[in-house]
Design a protein around this motif. Sequence first.
Motif, PDB file in Angstrom:
ATOM      1  N   PRO A 180     -53.183   1.643 -18.600  1.00  0.00           N
ATOM      2  CA  PRO A 180     -52.026   1.406 -17.714  1.00  0.00           C
ATOM      3  C   PRO A 180     -52.178   0.168 -16.849  1.00  0.00           C
ATOM      4  O   PRO A 180     -51.239  -0.631 -16.736  1.00  0.00           O
ATOM      5  N   PHE A 181     -53.362  -0.015 -16.238  1.00  0.00           N
ATOM      6  CA  PHE A 181     -53.523  -1.145 -15.327  1.00  0.00           C
ATOM      7  C   PHE A 181     -53.473  -2.469 -16.079  1.00  0.00           C
ATOM      8  O   PHE A 181     -52.772  -3.397 -15.673  1.00  0.00           O
ATOM      9  N   PHE A 182     -54.209  -2.552 -17.219  1.00  0.00           N
ATOM     10  CA  PHE A 182     -54.211  -3.819 -17.944  1.00  0.00           C
ATOM     11  C   PHE A 182     -52.858  -4.087 -18.601  1.00  0.00           C
ATOM     12  O   PHE A 182     -52.478  -5.242 -18.773  1.00  0.00           O
ATOM     13  N   SER A 183     -52.141  -3.034 -18.944  1.00  0.00           N
ATOM     14  CA  SER A 183     -50.786  -3.230 -19.471  1.00  0.00           C
ATOM     15  C   SER A 183     -49.906  -3.904 -18.421  1.00  0.00           C
ATOM     16  O   SER A 183     -49.063  -4.748 -18.739  1.00  0.00           O
ATOM     17  N   PHE A 184     -50.115  -3.535 -17.155  1.00  0.00           N
ATOM     18  CA  PHE A 184     -49.399  -4.181 -16.056  1.00  0.00           C
ATOM     19  C   PHE A 184     -49.801  -5.650 -15.943  1.00  0.00           C
ATOM     20  O   PHE A 184     -48.941  -6.531 -15.769  1.00  0.00           O
ATOM     21  N   ILE A 185     -51.103  -5.921 -16.069  1.00  0.00           N
ATOM     22  CA  ILE A 185     -51.601  -7.302 -16.020  1.00  0.00           C
ATOM     23  C   ILE A 185     -51.001  -8.117 -17.169  1.00  0.00           C
ATOM     24  O   ILE A 185     -50.597  -9.273 -16.987  1.00  0.00           O
ATOM     25  N   LEU A 193     -48.936 -11.644 -17.243  1.00  0.00           N
ATOM     26  CA  LEU A 193     -49.367 -12.800 -18.025  1.00  0.00           C
ATOM     27  C   LEU A 193     -48.258 -13.300 -18.945  1.00  0.00           C
ATOM     28  O   LEU A 193     -48.127 -14.512 -19.168  1.00  0.00           O
ATOM     29  N   ARG A 194     -47.447 -12.385 -19.453  1.00  0.00           N
ATOM     30  CA  ARG A 194     -46.351 -12.797 -20.353  1.00  0.00           C
ATOM     31  C   ARG A 194     -45.298 -13.633 -19.625  1.00  0.00           C
ATOM     32  O   ARG A 194     -44.539 -14.357 -20.264  1.00  0.00           O
ATOM     33  N   LEU A 195     -45.259 -13.525 -18.298  1.00  0.00           N
ATOM     34  CA  LEU A 195     -44.329 -14.357 -17.545  1.00  0.00           C
ATOM     35  C   LEU A 195     -44.747 -15.823 -17.580  1.00  0.00           C
ATOM     36  O   LEU A 195     -43.907 -16.725 -17.425  1.00  0.00           O
ATOM     37  N   PHE A 196     -46.055 -16.070 -17.749  1.00  0.00           N
ATOM     38  CA  PHE A 196     -46.581 -17.438 -17.725  1.00  0.00           C
ATOM     39  C   PHE A 196     -46.978 -17.943 -19.111  1.00  0.00           C
ATOM     40  O   PHE A 196     -47.012 -19.149 -19.336  1.00  0.00           O
ATOM     41  N   LYS A 197     -47.308 -17.022 -20.004  1.00  0.00           N
ATOM     42  CA  LYS A 197     -47.732 -17.394 -21.357  1.00  0.00           C
ATOM     43  C   LYS A 197     -46.627 -17.014 -22.338  1.00  0.00           C
ATOM     44  O   LYS A 197     -46.417 -15.842 -22.635  1.00  0.00           O
ATOM     45  N   LYS A 198     -45.926 -18.027 -22.824  1.00  0.00           N
ATOM     46  CA  LYS A 198     -44.823 -17.765 -23.740  1.00  0.00           C
ATOM     47  C   LYS A 198     -45.343 -17.341 -25.109  1.00  0.00           C
ATOM     48  O   LYS A 198     -46.414 -17.758 -25.533  1.00  0.00           O
ATOM     49  N   GLY A 199     -44.575 -16.517 -25.772  1.00  0.00           N
ATOM     50  CA  GLY A 199     -44.932 -16.074 -27.109  1.00  0.00           C
ATOM     51  C   GLY A 199     -44.580 -17.108 -28.159  1.00  0.00           C
ATOM     52  O   GLY A 199     -44.050 -18.186 -27.858  1.00  0.00           O
ATOM     53  N   PRO A 200     -44.872 -16.824 -29.418  1.00  0.00           N
ATOM     54  CA  PRO A 200     -44.563 -17.772 -30.496  1.00  0.00           C
ATOM     55  C   PRO A 200     -43.060 -18.018 -30.622  1.00  0.00           C
ATOM     56  O   PRO A 200     -42.251 -17.094 -30.482  1.00  0.00           O
ATOM     57  N   LYS A 201     -42.707 -19.266 -30.888  1.00  0.00           N
ATOM     58  CA  LYS A 201     -41.317 -19.573 -31.218  1.00  0.00           C
ATOM     59  C   LYS A 201     -40.968 -19.077 -32.612  1.00  0.00           C
ATOM     60  O   LYS A 201     -39.831 -18.711 -32.890  1.00  0.00           O
ATOM     61  N   SER A 219     -63.556 -12.506 -14.916  1.00  0.00           N
ATOM     62  CA  SER A 219     -63.603 -12.347 -16.370  1.00  0.00           C
ATOM     63  C   SER A 219     -63.946 -10.936 -16.852  1.00  0.00           C
ATOM     64  O   SER A 219     -63.430 -10.520 -17.901  1.00  0.00           O
ATOM     65  N   PRO A 220     -64.799 -10.148 -16.149  1.00  0.00           N
ATOM     66  CA  PRO A 220     -65.087  -8.794 -16.668  1.00  0.00           C
ATOM     67  C   PRO A 220     -63.835  -7.929 -16.787  1.00  0.00           C
ATOM     68  O   PRO A 220     -63.698  -7.148 -17.729  1.00  0.00           O
ATOM     69  N   LEU A 221     -62.906  -8.069 -15.843  1.00  0.00           N
ATOM     70  CA  LEU A 221     -61.662  -7.304 -15.895  1.00  0.00           C
ATOM     71  C   LEU A 221     -60.854  -7.667 -17.134  1.00  0.00           C
ATOM     72  O   LEU A 221     -60.330  -6.784 -17.839  1.00  0.00           O
ATOM     73  N   ILE A 222     -60.772  -8.971 -17.419  1.00  0.00           N
ATOM     74  CA  ILE A 222     -60.006  -9.424 -18.576  1.00  0.00           C
ATOM     75  C   ILE A 222     -60.680  -8.998 -19.880  1.00  0.00           C
ATOM     76  O   ILE A 222     -60.020  -8.495 -20.807  1.00  0.00           O
ATOM     77  N   TYR A 223     -61.981  -9.175 -19.947  1.00  0.00           N
ATOM     78  CA  TYR A 223     -62.700  -8.832 -21.178  1.00  0.00           C
ATOM     79  C   TYR A 223     -62.638  -7.335 -21.476  1.00  0.00           C
ATOM     80  O   TYR A 223     -62.494  -6.918 -22.623  1.00  0.00           O
ATOM     81  N   LYS A 224     -62.750  -6.524 -20.435  1.00  0.00           N
ATOM     82  CA  LYS A 224     -62.642  -5.082 -20.630  1.00  0.00           C
ATOM     83  C   LYS A 224     -61.235  -4.717 -21.089  1.00  0.00           C
ATOM     84  O   LYS A 224     -61.050  -3.888 -21.981  1.00  0.00           O
ATOM     85  N   GLY A 225     -60.239  -5.322 -20.464  1.00  0.00           N
ATOM     86  CA  GLY A 225     -58.856  -5.048 -20.841  1.00  0.00           C
ATOM     87  C   GLY A 225     -58.538  -5.464 -22.261  1.00  0.00           C
ATOM     88  O   GLY A 225     -57.740  -4.810 -22.946  1.00  0.00           O
TER      89      GLY A 225
END
Length: 238
Positions: free
Chosen positions: A14-19, A23-31, A113-119
């Motif tokens: 749940p928490f990393f899904s929120f993160i 992140l999707r607000l700043f990192k655009k997906g594939p065109k 980084s540990p939070l990101i890597y675990k997520g």
Amino acid sequence: MKKQRKKQIKRKQPFFSFIKGILRLFKKGPKKIINLAGELNPRAIIIANHSAKAGPLLMELYFPLYHYVWGAGEMLGNYKSRFHYLRDVFYMQKRGFSKFTATIIATFEAIFSPLIYKGMRVLPTFTNGKLLATVNKSIEVLKNDVSVLIFPENSNDGYFEEMTQFFPGFVLLAQLYYHKTGEDVPIYPVYYHPKKRILCIDKPCYVQDYVNKGLSRAQIAEIFKQKVNDLYHNYCSD
């Protein structure tokens, strides 16, 4: 003989899904997504280009298969281990940053980084002979109908649009999974071009097809490297 129970993989985060939503607000997906494979098998090995930071983050946020990912074991160690890997290896050796710039970035990144890597569900890899432990953990992941993402390119001299070498760890994983389960797990070659934002997914290939021809792991890795590079040449290059 008592049947061995498989270890269950926890999927809810749940928490990393929120993160990830942030992140999707700043990192655009594939065109554009080019899927030559059709419906994807949820139990698969995915091999892709790393493209510095772009590849892992893009795959985590937008790739259609839930997956675990192989990553540098040093990034799951203590702060000193994370800092030196980020500064000395990732930023200075692989990306060519100056020591001053690399130090500034690594100082802050090593904190979070540990939070990101675990997520991102990173399975740690090392260069000191501990690959078998990573492979065994990956086999348990696959048994739970979860894919394993691997970036097999040799990036010691940096990241390139066209890759020069693949390490054969993913071949070993496919072979040992086959020996343990009798299933030849599909491998999807994938290429992502960050500037053009094109994601290409090739049709599945199977390691046993090449093993049966007498090819070595290194030779098989070379074939798969070419498959990933072909996606770049056919769909991403000018």
